[in-house]
Every structure is written in C-alpha cells, then in structure tokens.
Motif scaffolding. Structure first.
Motif, short mmCIF file in Angstrom:
data_model
loop_
_atom_site.label_atom_id
_atom_site.label_comp_id
_atom_site.label_asym_id
_atom_site.label_seq_id
_atom_site.Cartn_x
_atom_site.Cartn_y
_atom_site.Cartn_z
N VAL A 62 20.03 32.67 1.43
CA VAL A 62 19.51 32.61 2.80
C VAL A 62 19.90 33.90 3.50
O VAL A 62 20.96 34.48 3.24
N ALA A 63 19.03 34.38 4.39
CA ALA A 63 19.33 35.57 5.19
C ALA A 63 19.74 35.13 6.59
O ALA A 63 19.10 34.25 7.19
N ASP A 64 20.81 35.72 7.13
CA ASP A 64 21.24 35.37 8.48
C ASP A 64 20.55 36.28 9.51
O ASP A 64 19.71 37.12 9.16
N ASN A 65 20.90 36.12 10.78
CA ASN A 65 20.24 36.88 11.84
C ASN A 65 20.59 38.36 11.83
O ASN A 65 19.93 39.16 12.49
N GLN A 66 21.63 38.73 11.09
CA GLN A 66 22.00 40.14 10.94
C GLN A 66 21.45 40.73 9.64
O GLN A 66 21.77 41.85 9.27
N ASN A 67 20.62 39.95 8.96
CA ASN A 67 19.96 40.35 7.72
C ASN A 67 20.92 40.43 6.53
O ASN A 67 20.60 41.04 5.51
N ASN A 68 22.11 39.83 6.66
CA ASN A 68 22.98 39.66 5.50
C ASN A 68 22.40 38.57 4.61
O ASN A 68 21.80 37.61 5.10
N LEU A 69 22.60 38.70 3.32
CA LEU A 69 22.19 37.66 2.38
C LEU A 69 23.40 36.84 1.99
O LEU A 69 24.46 37.38 1.67
N TRP A 70 23.27 35.53 2.02
CA TRP A 70 24.32 34.60 1.60
C TRP A 70 23.87 33.94 0.31
O TRP A 70 22.84 33.26 0.28
N LEU A 71 24.64 34.16 -0.73
CA LEU A 71 24.30 33.65 -2.06
C LEU A 71 25.18 32.45 -2.39
O LEU A 71 26.41 32.51 -2.28
N CYS A 72 24.55 31.36 -2.77
CA CYS A 72 25.27 30.18 -3.23
C CYS A 72 25.40 30.25 -4.74
O CYS A 72 24.47 30.67 -5.43
N THR A 73 26.53 29.83 -5.27
CA THR A 73 26.71 29.82 -6.72
C THR A 73 27.16 28.44 -7.21
O THR A 73 27.59 27.60 -6.42
N ASP A 74 27.07 28.26 -8.51
CA ASP A 74 27.37 26.96 -9.12
C ASP A 74 28.82 26.85 -9.59
O ASP A 74 29.09 26.24 -10.61
N GLY A 75 29.73 27.43 -8.83
CA GLY A 75 31.14 27.30 -9.21
C GLY A 75 32.02 28.41 -8.68
O GLY A 75 33.25 28.31 -8.72
N ALA A 76 31.39 29.46 -8.14
CA ALA A 76 32.15 30.60 -7.62
C ALA A 76 32.09 30.69 -6.10
O ALA A 76 32.41 31.71 -5.53
N GLY A 77 31.67 29.62 -5.45
CA GLY A 77 31.61 29.62 -3.99
C GLY A 77 30.41 30.37 -3.46
O GLY A 77 29.30 30.26 -3.99
N ILE A 78 30.64 31.16 -2.41
CA ILE A 78 29.57 31.86 -1.69
C ILE A 78 29.84 33.35 -1.68
O ILE A 78 31.00 33.79 -1.58
N CYS A 79 28.79 34.14 -1.76
CA CYS A 79 28.91 35.60 -1.68
C CYS A 79 28.00 36.09 -0.57
O CYS A 79 26.82 35.74 -0.53
N LYS A 80 28.53 36.89 0.33
CA LYS A 80 27.72 37.52 1.38
C LYS A 80 27.45 38.96 0.98
O LYS A 80 28.37 39.72 0.70
N TYR A 81 26.17 39.32 0.98
CA TYR A 81 25.78 40.68 0.63
C TYR A 81 25.24 41.37 1.87
O TYR A 81 24.24 40.92 2.46
N ASP A 82 25.88 42.46 2.30
CA ASP A 82 25.49 43.15 3.53
C ASP A 82 24.59 44.35 3.29
O ASP A 82 24.35 45.15 4.21
N GLY A 83 24.08 44.46 2.09
CA GLY A 83 23.22 45.58 1.74
C GLY A 83 23.94 46.67 0.99
O GLY A 83 23.31 47.54 0.39
N ALA A 84 25.27 46.60 1.02
CA ALA A 84 26.07 47.61 0.33
C ALA A 84 27.11 47.00 -0.60
O ALA A 84 27.39 47.54 -1.67
N SER A 85 27.68 45.87 -0.19
CA SER A 85 28.74 45.26 -0.99
C SER A 85 28.77 43.75 -0.78
O SER A 85 28.17 43.23 0.16
N PHE A 86 29.50 43.06 -1.66
CA PHE A 86 29.67 41.61 -1.58
C PHE A 86 30.99 41.26 -0.90
O PHE A 86 31.99 41.98 -1.04
N HIS A 87 30.98 40.17 -0.18
CA HIS A 87 32.19 39.55 0.34
C HIS A 87 32.21 38.12 -0.19
O HIS A 87 31.21 37.40 -0.07
N TYR A 88 33.33 37.70 -0.76
CA TYR A 88 33.39 36.43 -1.48
C TYR A 88 34.19 35.39 -0.71
O TYR A 88 35.23 35.69 -0.11
N TYR A 89 33.67 34.15 -0.73
CA TYR A 89 34.32 33.03 -0.05
C TYR A 89 34.36 31.83 -0.99
O TYR A 89 33.38 31.55 -1.69
N ASN A 90 35.47 31.12 -0.97
CA ASN A 90 35.57 29.90 -1.78
C ASN A 90 36.38 28.84 -1.02
O ASN A 90 36.58 28.96 0.19
#
Length: 205
Positions: A62-90
C-alpha cells in the motif's frame, strides 16, 4: 491488443507475483518473493529486502499519503520503502504479528495491517492496537476501504467484519455469506460488495 509477458528472465526477482501497485507518480511496483521490482516501462529494477529475508513473500503493498510504499510479508513483518531504502518493523516495534497479509490506507491517512493473529494500525509515529475490549476479527486475509470510509476485514474462518472506527459488525454463513473463509473483496461502482471464497462468490448489497 496483445499480451506481453514478464518473468525472471526479464528481470523479476521471482516468478511468484502476489500483487502489483501503481503509486502517485504512475510508477509500477511488483511484489514477489524477497522484495519488489520497479518497472520503468521497459525494464525491471530489482529492489530486494535485506539479506536473510529473501525467503519471505511480499504479500501486499500500500502507498501512504507521502508516497512511501508499505510492504507486508509472510513472516518478516512490514517494510517501508521511501524510494531509496527500506525501514523494517516487526513485533518488537509494536506490530501485532509478523505474518502480515494485507494493508489499507484509511480516510485519515493511517495504515491498517491485517495479520494472521490480529489487527493494528500505524498512526504516523507508532503502531497502535484496537482496545481488546472491542470484539474484533483476528485471522485477517484482506482489508478494504469502502466509499464511506469504513473498513472491511475479510478473514479465514470468521467471515467478514465492517468497522466504523468504533465497533465491528460481523457477517458470517449464518447471515447468508457463502463461506466464512473469504480470500478477497471489492466494492463496485453501484456500492455492492463482492466477496470471494473457495466455494464461490457472495454479493452484498
């Protein structure tokens, strides 16, 4: 009109593609195992997850209002992609469960996540959970937002639930739903909802 097919031979990270999204900049991203691919109209750019997560499927984007992409995974939590790098959340960051199947941007810009063991949302600063005193679904397969801004949660085994940000209204086979295991939902232009299952389709008007 013709079909143009793409696979690993054309640059995809993996042939098992789970979802595709177009962001506000009209850029196409393809979610697959181990990361995402950005398509520039001619070729794919590989954007892999960090080492150690290559075995994880990206299940939803899903894309947020700042155009970041939020990726859901099947065991590694969530990854936010800001166009340059990933930020990981679990789960250590407040995520309710690391097996995340769906994400949805709500009317206020919050991002809701449906997992195999509950619901949570990101308010721009941290992950929040719904008050446990509120009866709510748990085994989530998909989340959609309707034309009125309400959220609908499809589940495996618990039917579907509509959420107006105060309470959930649950619908199951007892209410006429074709099956309590719902894989996918959408709302058409007339306002009807369509729910897909392994036993057929339900229309809710």
């Amino acid at each position: 009109k013709r079909f143009i097919n793409y696979s690993k031979e054309d640059g995809l990270l993996d042939n098992r593609v789970n979802c595709i999204i177009e962001n506000k900049n009209k850029q196409i991203y393809v979610a697959t195992q181990g990361g995402i691919n950005k398509f520039d109209g001619k070729k794919f750019k590989n954007i892999p997850l960090k080492p150690g997560l290559a075995q994880n499927q990206v299940t939803s984007i899903v894309a947020d209002n700042q155009n970041n992409l939020w990726l859901c995974t099947d065991g590694a939590g969530i990854c936010k992609y800001d166009g340059a790098s990933f930020h990981y959340y679990n789960e250590k960051d407040g995520l309710v469960n690391d097996n995340v199947r769906s994400a949805c941007l709500d009317k206020d810009g919050k991002i809701w996540f449906g997992t195999r063991d509950g619901i949570c949302f990101f308010d721009g600063k941290s992950f929040k959970k719904i008050d446990p005193a509120v009866a709510q679904p748990h085994n989530i397969s998909q989340i959609i937002k309707d034309k009125n801004g309400n959220l609908w949660f499809c589940t495996y085994g618990e039917g579907i639930s509509r959420y107006d940000y105060k309470t959930f209204i649950n619908y199951t086979e007892n209410d006429g739903l074709i099956l309590d295991w719902i894989r996918f939902a959408t709302q058409d232009d007339a306002g009807n909802f369509w729910f897909a299952s392994k036993s057929g389709v339900s229309k809710f008007d």
